[in-house]
Each structure stands twice: as structure tokens, then as C-alpha cells.
Design a protein around this motif. Structure first.
Motif: not given
Ligand code: FES
Length: 146
Positions: A94, A124-125
Motif C-alpha cells: 500500500c 506488520p511490515p
Molecule cells: S500494507 Fe502497509 S501495513 Fe500492510
């Protein structure tokens, strides 16, 4: 050698030919989107070295998003210069946003937070935001893909 007269096509033969042609055209029309999906996408994007538009007018702590090559990049003006990081979250891809009030990158998808150096603070990254090369030439600022 005997000369034979050609038989005119029968109605049944004509209909079979018409059905075969229709089947072929339908198959081709359905296959085109599938083939286009599998065809590798062209590596688009802009130039690999881009001037930051309006860099001289940016105040410390402010960030702008721009495109460098095929990447979305966020350029931040710090107190002692500019820095740039990929705007693509390392979790699921994202686009992160720069929060100038908090001085952090925020990912809207799973609430990840990265600090001003692109390091993961929470969420979570699995990795930090990749940095980009920033060069200041006079009052102009350029970002180059690393
Ligand atoms: S895509 Fe950014 S935290 Fe999941």
C-alpha cells in the motif's frame, strides 16, 4: 480425365461453417484478455532522476510525494536537508502517507508506522522503507533511484 461439376454448398454445410466460424471468433475474443493479463507489463514510469518541484518552498518537516522511475517516493525536508523513501509499504504494497504533525510515515492498510528514517516503528511490515538518493545542487533538489 473426367470433368465434374462442383456441387453447390448445402445448407447444412453452410451452417456448420457458420457455427465453426462463430466458435473461433468467440474463443479469440475470450482469449485476448487472458493473454493480455499474462503478457508482461511494460516497465513504465518517468525518468530515474527527478527534480523535486517546489523544494525551496518546502518548510522543515514537510513532505511531498512524487514519482521517480516507476516508484512512488516521499521526499521530506528535515532540519538539515532532504531525504527520500519509497512510498510503497514493505508489508503488502500500500502507499504510505507522510504525517508532518507526527513526523512519521503511516500506512493506511494495516496501521503500520515508520519513523522519519523509514524504520518500522509498529505494525506488520517486515522491513524499512527503502531510501532513495537525494542530491542538492544549489537551490534544486534531485532524487535518484537507489
Ligand atoms: S500494507 Fe502497509 S501495513 Fe500492510
Amino acid at each position: 480425365m473426367a470433368i465434374t461439376a462442383e456441387k453447390p454448398p448445402s445448407r447444412r454445410g453452410f451452417l456448420e461453417l457458420l457455427v465453426a466460424f462463430g466458435t473461433f471468433v468467440s474463443g479469440a475474443v475470450m482469449a485476448i484478455p487472458g493473454l493480455m493479463y499474462m503478457w508482461p507489463a511494460a516497465k513504465g514510469g518517468g525518468p530515474a532522476r527527478v527534480e523535486v518541484d517546489g523544494a525551496a518552498r518546502m518548510s522543515p518537516g514537510q513532505g511531498v510525494i512524487m514519482q521517480v522511475g516507476s516508484e512512488a517516493v516521499i521526499v521530506i525536508r528535515g532540519r538539515d536537508g532532504f531525504s527520500a523513501y519509497s512510498a510503497v509499504c514493505t508489508h503488502l504494497g500500500c502507499l504510505v502517507k507522510w504525517d508532518s504533525g507526527r513526523q512519521e510515515f503511516l500506512c493506511p492498510c494495516h496501521a503500520a508506522v515508520f519513523d522519519k528514517d523509514g524504520q518500522v516503528v509498529s505494525g506488520p511490515p517486515p522491513a524499512a522503507l527503502p531510501p532513495f538518493v537525494v542530491k542538492e545542487v544549489g537551490d534544486k533538489v534531485f532524487v535518484t533511484a537507489a
